[in-house]
Enzyme design. Sequence first.
Site: not given
Ligand code: SAH
Length: 529
Positions: A40, A62, A178
Amino acid sequence: MKEASASGRLILVGAGPGDPDLITVRGAAALQQADVVLYDELASHELLSLASDHALCINVGKRGHDSPTRSQQDIQELAVRYALEGKTVVRLKGGDPFVFGRGAEEASAAAKAGLLWEVVPGVTSALAAPAYAGIPVTDRRHAASFAVVTGHKDPTRVSRDLSWGALATAVDTLIVLMGMRNLPEIVEAIIEGGRSEATPSAAVMQGTLPEQKVVVAPLAELPAAVAEAQLGAPACVVVGDVVGLREELRWWESTPLFGRRILVTRAPHQAGELASALRAAGAVPDVRPLIDLVPCDSEEECRVIDAVLTQLENYDDVLFASSNAVRFFFHHLDRLGLGSAAANLRARILCIGSRTAQAALAGGLSAHFVLAGGRGDADSMLEEIRATLEPTGRRVLIPQSDIGRSVLPEGLRSAGARVDAVPFYRNVETEVDGPLLRNDLIAGRIDGVTFTSPSAVQRFVALLDADAHAATTRCMIAAIGPTTAHALKSAGLPADVMPDRPEVRALASALTQYVSEGQPKPIWKEEGS
Ligand code: SAH
């Protein structure tokens, strides 16, 4: 023979929240075994360097649920197709695969196709981004529960089937992933649900990365504060009294090197380790290798190497001055199909540096002598060998680079040894965008430059013009050890920082110390200067 498909499988791997060092040990091992990696946008590209050279790495593009370049259906079909061909397919997903990552759908597709599949959980951004912002999601004084919710279940509207009204007061800490696009509506729904407008709240963007940005505001004011600071995805929103703890607990952004851009000029093969040490210290590593190391491969060079390697029993000592020397020694042994010859070597193995000794040991050679600590350079090695290892009359092999220094061979010869200093590898120039480098230096976009070899210093200086040279003197200049520092001094760019031992972690610590002491003076001075 087994059917090829019988050994194929899908491994869903959590890449962690952003900082590539936050992958799990098992996740890293899965990457190393992968034939195919489907990754991703949110997974750090640096993690791909863990995959083997023959692995096929495909960006399936993605980024959360926004603007996927491939449909979920496509990704699943791709994963299943490769696994059915007998490949080990790693599906590298941001954070944890089963937290809003559609990992479950990918697992279902594998299960339906009758494939073996596994999941390696990851560090979710939902917990790690707040942690790196100094916000614990629970705390005995403030919060006994938390919920992680999506602010974006359906991209076209705020997700009404999520009961914001009930959630607003049912848990102490609310973590919204998100949620940036619909933030005003989400905040409104939480307040309507009964949560106080004054509840401490935060948005953490790019959590765990040196680019991390955090905005804190009372709940009702968070959308405006976020807009003003121009925060965008990926970010997570935290609502709850625990946000108040950030004032005391914001550790990551308080690290001295936080957010400073530090150039890594080291060969690609080794740049990762320095980049990771810098990142751990809070800096933004900017990796632009200036040189690369490749095996000597001309007929003439190989003739000499082959003669040496087929008569290894003639040597009393083999001296490795770096782990690269060890790496290319084994490279040429393998090339000749002599990989096992190392085990029967009668020579003493002499190494400069414990990393060199580790590399030798990994290849089955245990070091008789290791120069560890001290300045760790050729001159100190020579002193040690002269003083304790009785070199007179011994036959010594020194596998080295084409521009290897002559200090050791000449010093040992004058001490009565018979020395073969043989080039096993070559320094070559990498492709570098010179104008970009000069512009970045002149515009002050680079806070520090690190050098781990004189050859990188020479290449760097050759890329500069007078303005960029002057701009570099305003940066922190760091040398891994005395030889590199000497080259810098000769090039008119004296090092501000040099660690007390020539190791990349020590280099990162020395930079941290330099900044935290706010010292304009070098922490290291060349002897006699
Ligand atoms: N599976 C992922 C989440 C996927 S959805 C997990 O467990 O982290 C994607 C969302 O994750 C983004 O829109 C944001 O809200 C959050 N996200 C991912 N990376 C991030 C980061 N480095 N800092 C803050 N939020 C993050």
